[in-house]
Design a protein around this motif. Sequence first.
Motif, PDB file in Angstrom:
ATOM      1  N   THR A  68     -39.449 -29.914  14.528  1.00 11.66           N
ATOM      2  CA  THR A  68     -40.724 -29.720  15.230  1.00 11.66           C
ATOM      3  C   THR A  68     -40.571 -29.713  16.752  1.00 11.66           C
ATOM      4  N   TRP A 103     -40.083 -31.913  10.217  1.00 14.91           N
ATOM      5  CA  TRP A 103     -40.318 -32.880  11.279  1.00 14.91           C
ATOM      6  C   TRP A 103     -39.128 -32.950  12.243  1.00 14.91           C
ATOM      7  N   PHE A 141     -45.377 -28.114  13.634  1.00 15.64           N
ATOM      8  CA  PHE A 141     -44.891 -28.682  12.370  1.00 15.64           C
ATOM      9  C   PHE A 141     -45.215 -27.756  11.204  1.00 15.64           C
TER      10      PHE A 141
END
Length: 304
Positions: free
Chosen positions: A108, A105, A77
Amino acid sequence: MGRHAKPLFGTVLLVYLVLGALVVGAAALAYAAVSDDVRALFDQAPHFDWDHARPVFVAFGVVWAVAMVLLMTGTAFIQSACTVVLREAVLGRPARFGAVWRHAWRRTPSVLGVSLLMALIALIPTGLALAFLGAVFVSLISHTAAPAGLLFLLFAVTLPLTLWVYILFLFGPAVATLEEAGPVQALRRSARLVKGAWWRTFGITLLAGAIMFGVSLAVRVPLQFAMPTPSPSAYGPGTTPSDVLKTMMPDLGLMMAVSMIGNLVVQLVSSVFGPLVSSLLYIDQRIRREGLAHTLDLASRSDA
């Protein structure tokens, strides 16, 4: 790092705080589940009872595995967030904290996949090095050097090959974030961009590592020298280690707090600096080979 300090260092600090809280919570749950076994082990010391030790090892082994998964996810992240902030900096736009988090996010999982594949590559020389050390130990006992010599030869050949492949795949996290590619596609794309510029990419990456090593030494070495040491008068007839520790405790507590803060600062900077360097190299290669500068200029003009 200066103009976008808040989204960069704020993101890293928040991620570490969340990871720390989750790991501490998992450890507390594990201890609550096996607290009776832990107390039994201490009560029965120095006798060892495997029936009580087994659940303790299993519980905290699970905590360790959870911590490793969380750390890898948090690192992925952070890599993605640094790349997103760099993109906004290149375009001359402010990096909004919420926008950075949402985009990072979302990417990620792909960045985590890239990191896992690169970690698997790094496991090859690591495994050979451990096997070599084990073979050396066996050779000292059995008085034969053939297995150790063969493993050392394999390690010597594998290490430069692994380094070569690692640099080829260095742009993988940036590609996965900015081009929204899958893990395997990101690695292939990185290899195409690095091809023909391997030594330049390796040299700048090595220089960045040397810079961070120097920063780490500049912070940690003075703290080590500043750590308090007991005076000769602290030792005397009948003095126990606990007595020495009590005399050092006021200064030791302060220095440990300062040391933790210094290590945290170094960790924050290194967590940001490395991904920024690799992402900047990625953008530079696209500018050199694909005319990305014109695209970026149009994007910045349209936003203006």
